[in-house]
Design a protein around this motif. Structure first.
Motif, PDB file in Angstrom:
ATOM      1  N   HIS A 313       0.741  -1.064   0.017  1.00 20.36           N
ATOM      2  CA  HIS A 313      -0.076  -0.036   0.099  1.00 20.36           C
ATOM      3  C   HIS A 313       0.895   1.279   0.128  1.00 20.36           C
ATOM      4  N   THR A 314       2.014   1.268   0.780  1.00 16.96           N
ATOM      5  CA  THR A 314       2.972   2.282   1.009  1.00 16.96           C
ATOM      6  C   THR A 314       3.450   2.429  -0.419  1.00 16.96           C
ATOM      7  N   MET A 315       4.003   1.641  -0.984  1.00 13.75           N
ATOM      8  CA  MET A 315       4.579   1.635  -2.307  1.00 13.75           C
ATOM      9  C   MET A 315       3.792   2.247  -3.531  1.00 13.75           C
ATOM     10  N   ILE A 316       2.623   1.691  -3.368  1.00 15.30           N
ATOM     11  CA  ILE A 316       1.707   2.334  -4.273  1.00 15.30           C
ATOM     12  C   ILE A 316       1.337   3.897  -4.111  1.00 15.30           C
ATOM     13  N   GLU A 317       1.111   3.962  -2.868  1.00 17.70           N
ATOM     14  CA  GLU A 317       0.668   5.393  -2.595  1.00 17.70           C
ATOM     15  C   GLU A 317       2.089   6.500  -2.549  1.00 17.70           C
ATOM     16  N   GLY A 318       3.042   5.896  -2.358  1.00 18.38           N
ATOM     17  CA  GLY A 318       4.059   6.770  -2.704  1.00 18.38           C
ATOM     18  C   GLY A 318       4.627   6.789  -4.082  1.00 18.38           C
ATOM     19  N   GLU A 319       3.969   6.327  -5.323  1.00 22.54           N
ATOM     20  CA  GLU A 319       4.310   6.566  -6.640  1.00 22.54           C
ATOM     21  C   GLU A 319       5.624   6.075  -6.965  1.00 22.54           C
ATOM     22  N   MET A 320       6.371   4.932  -6.133  1.00 18.74           N
ATOM     23  CA  MET A 320       7.499   4.562  -6.257  1.00 18.74           C
ATOM     24  C   MET A 320       7.812   4.235  -7.846  1.00 18.74           C
ATOM     25  N   ILE A 321       6.970   3.254  -8.515  1.00 18.58           N
ATOM     26  CA  ILE A 321       7.150   2.763  -9.821  1.00 18.58           C
ATOM     27  C   ILE A 321       7.234   3.703 -10.738  1.00 18.58           C
ATOM     28  N   PRO A 322       6.394   4.800 -10.743  1.00 21.98           N
ATOM     29  CA  PRO A 322       6.501   6.094 -11.788  1.00 21.98           C
ATOM     30  C   PRO A 322       7.761   6.720 -11.720  1.00 21.98           C
ATOM     31  N   ASP A 323       8.500   6.691 -10.355  1.00 20.83           N
ATOM     32  CA  ASP A 323       9.688   7.416 -10.265  1.00 20.83           C
ATOM     33  C   ASP A 323      10.701   6.565 -10.980  1.00 20.83           C
ATOM     34  N   PHE A 324      10.558   5.225 -10.742  1.00 18.82           N
ATOM     35  CA  PHE A 324      11.648   4.356 -11.342  1.00 18.82           C
ATOM     36  C   PHE A 324      11.523   4.610 -13.055  1.00 18.82           C
ATOM     37  N   VAL A 325      10.377   4.487 -13.376  1.00 15.67           N
ATOM     38  CA  VAL A 325      10.196   4.559 -14.964  1.00 15.67           C
ATOM     39  C   VAL A 325      10.607   5.764 -15.437  1.00 15.67           C
ATOM     40  N   ASN A 326      10.313   7.001 -14.959  1.00 12.88           N
ATOM     41  CA  ASN A 326      10.897   8.424 -15.080  1.00 12.88           C
ATOM     42  C   ASN A 326      12.288   8.485 -15.307  1.00 12.88           C
ATOM     43  N   TYR A 327      12.855   7.800 -14.213  1.00 15.69           N
ATOM     44  CA  TYR A 327      14.449   8.199 -14.209  1.00 15.69           C
ATOM     45  C   TYR A 327      14.992   7.131 -15.169  1.00 15.69           C
ATOM     46  N   PHE A 328      14.648   6.041 -15.408  1.00 14.62           N
ATOM     47  CA  PHE A 328      15.481   4.825 -16.190  1.00 14.62           C
ATOM     48  C   PHE A 328      14.977   5.266 -17.819  1.00 14.62           C
ATOM     49  N   SER A 329      13.819   5.717 -17.953  1.00 13.17           N
ATOM     50  CA  SER A 329      13.548   6.095 -19.199  1.00 13.17           C
ATOM     51  C   SER A 329      14.349   7.296 -19.716  1.00 13.17           C
ATOM     52  N   GLN A 330      14.492   8.257 -18.895  1.00 13.27           N
ATOM     53  CA  GLN A 330      15.675   9.340 -19.167  1.00 13.27           C
ATOM     54  C   GLN A 330      16.892   8.678 -19.316  1.00 13.27           C
ATOM     55  N   GLU A 331      17.477   7.863 -18.551  1.00 13.37           N
ATOM     56  CA  GLU A 331      18.665   7.320 -18.796  1.00 13.37           C
ATOM     57  C   GLU A 331      18.685   6.534 -20.112  1.00 13.37           C
ATOM     58  N   HIS A 332      18.007   5.923 -20.194  1.00 13.99           N
ATOM     59  CA  HIS A 332      17.804   4.921 -21.280  1.00 13.99           C
ATOM     60  C   HIS A 332      17.859   5.935 -22.651  1.00 13.99           C
ATOM     61  N   ALA A 333      16.928   6.931 -22.673  1.00 19.33           N
ATOM     62  CA  ALA A 333      17.139   8.006 -23.808  1.00 19.33           C
ATOM     63  C   ALA A 333      18.385   8.482 -23.897  1.00 19.33           C
ATOM     64  N   ALA A 334      19.033   9.012 -23.059  1.00 22.11           N
ATOM     65  CA  ALA A 334      20.261   9.629 -22.883  1.00 22.11           C
ATOM     66  C   ALA A 334      21.479   8.552 -23.486  1.00 22.11           C
ATOM     67  N   SER A 335      21.272   7.353 -23.222  1.00 22.82           N
ATOM     68  CA  SER A 335      22.395   6.344 -23.305  1.00 22.82           C
ATOM     69  C   SER A 335      22.176   6.113 -25.107  1.00 22.82           C
ATOM     70  N   LYS A 336      20.859   6.095 -25.542  1.00 21.38           N
ATOM     71  CA  LYS A 336      20.708   5.817 -27.087  1.00 21.38           C
ATOM     72  C   LYS A 336      21.177   6.843 -27.568  1.00 21.38           C
ATOM     73  N   THR A 337      20.961   8.158 -27.257  1.00 22.57           N
ATOM     74  CA  THR A 337      21.663   9.389 -27.837  1.00 22.57           C
ATOM     75  C   THR A 337      23.178   9.368 -28.003  1.00 22.57           C
ATOM     76  N   LYS A 338      23.526   9.004 -26.856  1.00 24.37           N
ATOM     77  CA  LYS A 338      25.097   9.225 -26.735  1.00 24.37           C
ATOM     78  C   LYS A 338      25.638   8.057 -27.774  1.00 24.37           C
ATOM     79  N   GLU A 339      25.125   6.799 -27.927  1.00 25.53           N
ATOM     80  CA  GLU A 339      25.488   5.876 -28.907  1.00 25.53           C
ATOM     81  C   GLU A 339      25.275   6.205 -30.398  1.00 25.53           C
ATOM     82  N   GLN A 340      24.247   6.910 -30.615  1.00 26.33           N
ATOM     83  CA  GLN A 340      24.016   7.594 -31.914  1.00 26.33           C
ATOM     84  C   GLN A 340      25.280   8.532 -32.317  1.00 26.33           C
ATOM     85  N   SER A 341      25.322   9.453 -31.427  1.00 23.91           N
ATOM     86  CA  SER A 341      26.454  10.578 -31.562  1.00 23.91           C
ATOM     87  C   SER A 341      28.023  10.012 -31.785  1.00 23.91           C
ATOM     88  N   ILE A 342      28.090   8.594 -31.133  1.00 25.02           N
ATOM     89  CA  ILE A 342      29.414   8.033 -31.467  1.00 25.02           C
ATOM     90  C   ILE A 342      29.501   7.279 -32.863  1.00 25.02           C
TER      91      ILE A 342
END
Length: 342
Positions: A313-342
């Motif tokens: 209940h605390t995990m859902i209420e604290g919106e922990m999973i959306p925090d994970f998704v936002n952080y790692f989606s940004q990291e994944h996008a940044a990693s892809k951009t870096k690979e393409q520039s190389i």
């Protein structure tokens, strides 16, 4: 919110599962529970159906079933149906006391991995001995036998968000489990992981933590590979059980004076037992998947089930999973951009 419950998982299911669900239902008025299992068995112990829905199935995954095969072949098993409800957004989380490997497989194969997460890990919460009510998280505590340095770095990030959202620690201390405190100690993986953690400005990294110091308020989140983490977890659980057994045996074997002393110390010993009781902190959480996937011990009683549902209940209420998704989606996008520039 809705929580999907594998009502048939565990040694004492569905009785203890139903007892824990009803306790949680009575406390959390904003939560509904979907119970998957044999309807007549569940109803035998259900006192009140308010905000509880039973989804009948005769099929279940047993403790000795091979995890991946069971998930793929037993399409109508209570655990599989509960996981599918999460995948189809009919529920926000899944809980089970059943086969650990099967639940991990269901989390990965059905619920699905968050984009950017290389290898989800299992997080456990354990008591700190040196503090009154303190605890720490151990991640990975058994989902993966082998890990790379980048996996350990991701576990530190996952553990940080869990400590902030669920345990409400503003700036959690992150430690790396190792065989010495010096940066150069350990295997190639732990040495590389040390550098990644030390160089991450978003982590409050406190360095290497030795197993001998892990219970002494050394860190709020301790990162390890899954093999080592699980070995340490089992060692702590076994030692706690052995100590309580030895104390009880010493009192009973020491004659009348020892028994009188035991009676005088009864409340203190009870407090020690409660302190070492891991169940009060909830279950083990598979972090890195798209919804909370939480496992309690197979021998859990109703109180343990309640504590674990409270944790969810605390995990859902604290919106922990959306925090994970936002952080790692940004990291994944940044990693892809870096690979393409190389």
């Amino acid at each position: 919110m809705k929580i999907a419950v594998d009502a048939m998982g565990g040694d004492n299911a569905p009785q203890t599962v139903v007892a824990g669900v009803e306790h949680a239902r009575d406390e959390f008025e904003d939560t509904e529970f979907l119970l998957y299992g044999v309807e007549k068995e569940i109803r035998k112990y259900l006192k009140n159906e308010t905000r509880i829905t039973i989804i009948h199935t005769d099929e279940m995954i047993m403790m000795n079933d091979e995890p991946v095969k069971a998930i793929r072949r037993k399409k109508n098993a209570s655990m599989v149906l509960a996981a599918r409800a999460v995948k189809e957004h009919k529920a926000d989380a899944i809980f089970s006391c059943g086969n650990t490997g099967a639940l991990l497989a269901a989390g990965l194969l059905i619920v699905g991995r968050i984009k950017g997460i290389s290898r989800p890990g299992l997080l456990s919460t354990l008591p700190m001995i040196g503090t009154e009510e303190g605890a720490f998280n151990l991640l990975d505590s058994g989902a993966n036998a082998e890990n790379k340095a980048e996996h350990l770095h991701q576990y530190a990030i996952l553990g940080k968000y869990y400590a902030q959202n669920v345990r409400h620690i503003e700036n959690p201390r992150i430690g790396l489990l190792n065989n010495g405190t010096e940066p150069h100690k350990g295997s190639k993986v732990t040495q590389e992981a040390y550098q990644l953690l030390a160089e991450d400005p978003n982590l409050n990294f406190v360095g290497n933590i030795e197993a001998s110091n892990i219970l002494n308020d050394a860190a709020d989140v301790v990162v390890a590979d899954g093999f080592t983490g699980n070995a340490v977890l089992k060692a702590i659980e076994g030692t706690a059980s052995a100590i309580m057994h030895l104390v009880k045996k010493a009192i009973l074997d020491s004659g009348l004076k020892g028994k009188i002393g035991g009676l005088l110390l009864k409340s203190s010993l009870k407090g020690l037992k409660e302190k070492m009781n891991q169940s009060q902190y909830g279950g083990a959480v598979l972090l890195g998947v798209k919804a909370p996937v939480v496992k309690a011990h197979g021998s859990s009683d109703g109180q343990t089930v309640y504590y674990t549902l409270k944790q969810i209940h605390t995990m859902i209420e604290g919106e922990m999973i959306p925090d994970f998704v936002n952080y790692f989606s940004q990291e994944h996008a940044a990693s892809k951009t870096k690979e393409q520039s190389i």
